[in-house]
Design a protein around this motif. Structure first.
Motif, PDB file in Angstrom:
ATOM      1  N   ILE A 132       9.573   4.060 -54.591  1.00 38.03           N
ATOM      2  CA  ILE A 132       9.487   4.394 -56.025  1.00 38.03           C
ATOM      3  C   ILE A 132       9.558   5.825 -56.340  1.00 38.03           C
ATOM      4  O   ILE A 132      10.087   6.405 -57.218  1.00 38.03           O
ATOM      5  CB  ILE A 132       8.269   3.945 -56.849  1.00 38.03           C
ATOM      6  CG1 ILE A 132       8.416   2.454 -56.678  1.00 38.03           C
ATOM      7  CG2 ILE A 132       8.156   4.321 -58.225  1.00 38.03           C
ATOM      8  CD1 ILE A 132       7.176   1.727 -57.247  1.00 38.03           C
ATOM      9  N   SER A 150       6.640   1.339 -52.896  1.00 31.42           N
ATOM     10  CA  SER A 150       7.987   0.751 -53.082  1.00 31.42           C
ATOM     11  C   SER A 150       7.691  -0.640 -53.817  1.00 31.42           C
ATOM     12  O   SER A 150       6.765  -1.023 -54.223  1.00 31.42           O
ATOM     13  CB  SER A 150       8.510   0.471 -51.679  1.00 31.42           C
ATOM     14  OG  SER A 150       7.488  -0.317 -51.015  1.00 31.42           O
ATOM     15  N   ILE A 151       9.133  -1.025 -54.314  1.00 31.39           N
ATOM     16  CA  ILE A 151       9.168  -2.164 -54.896  1.00 31.39           C
ATOM     17  C   ILE A 151      10.070  -3.025 -54.148  1.00 31.39           C
ATOM     18  O   ILE A 151      11.025  -2.587 -53.502  1.00 31.39           O
ATOM     19  CB  ILE A 151       9.614  -2.222 -56.330  1.00 31.39           C
ATOM     20  CG1 ILE A 151      10.946  -1.433 -56.499  1.00 31.39           C
ATOM     21  CG2 ILE A 151       8.605  -1.537 -57.221  1.00 31.39           C
ATOM     22  CD1 ILE A 151      11.753  -1.483 -57.822  1.00 31.39           C
ATOM     23  N   LYS A 152      10.066  -4.304 -54.205  1.00 28.00           N
ATOM     24  CA  LYS A 152      10.926  -5.267 -53.289  1.00 28.00           C
ATOM     25  C   LYS A 152      11.960  -5.717 -54.356  1.00 28.00           C
ATOM     26  O   LYS A 152      11.748  -6.229 -55.444  1.00 28.00           O
ATOM     27  CB  LYS A 152      10.141  -6.592 -52.917  1.00 28.00           C
ATOM     28  CG  LYS A 152      11.016  -7.268 -51.931  1.00 28.00           C
ATOM     29  CD  LYS A 152      10.172  -8.464 -51.348  1.00 28.00           C
ATOM     30  CE  LYS A 152      11.145  -9.330 -50.392  1.00 28.00           C
ATOM     31  NZ  LYS A 152      10.474 -10.271 -49.550  1.00 28.00           N
ATOM     32  N   LYS A 153      13.122  -5.479 -54.040  1.00 31.25           N
ATOM     33  CA  LYS A 153      14.281  -5.802 -55.061  1.00 31.25           C
ATOM     34  C   LYS A 153      15.634  -6.131 -53.783  1.00 31.25           C
ATOM     35  O   LYS A 153      15.964  -5.621 -53.077  1.00 31.25           O
ATOM     36  CB  LYS A 153      14.837  -4.599 -55.586  1.00 31.25           C
ATOM     37  CG  LYS A 153      16.031  -4.903 -56.543  1.00 31.25           C
ATOM     38  CD  LYS A 153      16.476  -3.647 -57.255  1.00 31.25           C
ATOM     39  CE  LYS A 153      17.723  -4.114 -58.231  1.00 31.25           C
ATOM     40  NZ  LYS A 153      18.158  -3.009 -59.060  1.00 31.25           N
ATOM     41  N   ASP A 154      15.941  -7.554 -53.981  1.00 31.21           N
ATOM     42  CA  ASP A 154      16.969  -8.200 -53.363  1.00 31.21           C
ATOM     43  C   ASP A 154      16.642  -8.110 -51.907  1.00 31.21           C
ATOM     44  O   ASP A 154      17.515  -7.875 -50.922  1.00 31.21           O
ATOM     45  CB  ASP A 154      18.296  -7.597 -53.699  1.00 31.21           C
ATOM     46  CG  ASP A 154      18.934  -7.538 -55.081  1.00 31.21           C
ATOM     47  OD1 ASP A 154      18.541  -8.757 -55.916  1.00 31.21           O
ATOM     48  OD2 ASP A 154      19.672  -6.609 -55.562  1.00 31.21           O
ATOM     49  N   GLU A 155      15.383  -8.632 -51.660  1.00 35.04           N
ATOM     50  CA  GLU A 155      14.848  -8.534 -50.291  1.00 35.04           C
ATOM     51  C   GLU A 155      14.896  -7.434 -49.484  1.00 35.04           C
ATOM     52  O   GLU A 155      14.748  -7.234 -48.259  1.00 35.04           O
ATOM     53  CB  GLU A 155      15.851  -9.775 -49.532  1.00 35.04           C
ATOM     54  CG  GLU A 155      15.807 -11.059 -50.111  1.00 35.04           C
ATOM     55  CD  GLU A 155      14.396 -11.832 -50.029  1.00 35.04           C
ATOM     56  OE1 GLU A 155      13.732 -11.679 -49.122  1.00 35.04           O
ATOM     57  OE2 GLU A 155      14.095 -12.436 -51.182  1.00 35.04           O
ATOM     58  N   LYS A 156      14.920  -6.156 -50.173  1.00 35.72           N
ATOM     59  CA  LYS A 156      14.889  -4.724 -49.615  1.00 35.72           C
ATOM     60  C   LYS A 156      13.712  -4.360 -50.132  1.00 35.72           C
ATOM     61  O   LYS A 156      13.495  -4.522 -51.424  1.00 35.72           O
ATOM     62  CB  LYS A 156      16.152  -4.173 -49.802  1.00 35.72           C
ATOM     63  CG  LYS A 156      17.297  -4.547 -49.031  1.00 35.72           C
ATOM     64  CD  LYS A 156      18.541  -3.518 -49.299  1.00 35.72           C
ATOM     65  CE  LYS A 156      19.795  -4.076 -48.545  1.00 35.72           C
ATOM     66  NZ  LYS A 156      20.836  -2.991 -48.969  1.00 35.72           N
ATOM     67  N   TYR A 157      12.985  -3.372 -49.496  1.00 36.37           N
ATOM     68  CA  TYR A 157      11.891  -2.388 -50.146  1.00 36.37           C
ATOM     69  C   TYR A 157      12.685  -0.948 -50.569  1.00 36.37           C
ATOM     70  O   TYR A 157      13.262  -0.355 -49.710  1.00 36.37           O
ATOM     71  CB  TYR A 157      10.827  -2.182 -49.401  1.00 36.37           C
ATOM     72  CG  TYR A 157       9.918  -3.556 -49.128  1.00 36.37           C
ATOM     73  CD1 TYR A 157       9.035  -3.865 -49.964  1.00 36.37           C
ATOM     74  CD2 TYR A 157      10.153  -4.530 -48.115  1.00 36.37           C
ATOM     75  CE1 TYR A 157       8.217  -5.020 -50.086  1.00 36.37           C
ATOM     76  CE2 TYR A 157       9.437  -5.616 -47.833  1.00 36.37           C
ATOM     77  CZ  TYR A 157       8.637  -6.097 -48.889  1.00 36.37           C
ATOM     78  OH  TYR A 157       7.750  -6.985 -48.925  1.00 36.37           O
ATOM     79  N   LEU A 158      12.349  -0.566 -51.812  1.00 35.02           N
ATOM     80  CA  LEU A 158      12.991   0.663 -52.242  1.00 35.02           C
ATOM     81  C   LEU A 158      11.864   1.448 -52.617  1.00 35.02           C
ATOM     82  O   LEU A 158      10.997   1.316 -53.385  1.00 35.02           O
ATOM     83  CB  LEU A 158      13.965   0.498 -53.436  1.00 35.02           C
ATOM     84  CG  LEU A 158      15.034  -0.754 -53.406  1.00 35.02           C
ATOM     85  CD1 LEU A 158      15.848  -0.816 -54.605  1.00 35.02           C
ATOM     86  CD2 LEU A 158      16.118  -0.004 -52.314  1.00 35.02           C
TER      87      LEU A 158
END
Length: 86
Positions: free
Chosen positions: A59, A49-57
């Motif tokens: 991949i 996953s990646i962290k974007k805007d304090e959330k983990y998404l």
């Protein structure tokens, strides 16, 4: 789609994160950076996953529950075989 190889890199035994996993599918696709975490309810497989805007998404992730169960079962079985070899 079948798992054709699983590579496990164990972490320190005193942490919840038990291993980093690389999975090969059909000898064609390799997914690096899967994490195996031990919780109170058992093992959890966390996809890369990646962290974007304090959330983990995630991949990459399984498309359905059946494949997620297959992936989890295979990873946990391989991990337990590795741990029990000691």
């Amino acid at each position: 789609m079948k798992i054709t190889d699983i590579k496990i890199r164990k972490t320190k035994e005193d942490t919840k994160l038990k291993a980093f996993i690389d999975v090969t599918l059909d000898n064609l696709l390799i997914i690096h950076g899967i994490k195996l975490v031990k919780s109170d309810k058992g093992f959890i497989v966390c996809m890369p996953s990646i962290k974007k805007d304090e959330k983990y998404l995630d991949i990459v992730h399984p498309a359905n529950a059946e494949f997620r169960k297959y992936l989890t079962d295979e990873i946990v079985t391989k991990y337990q075989e590795l741990v029990n070899k000691k």
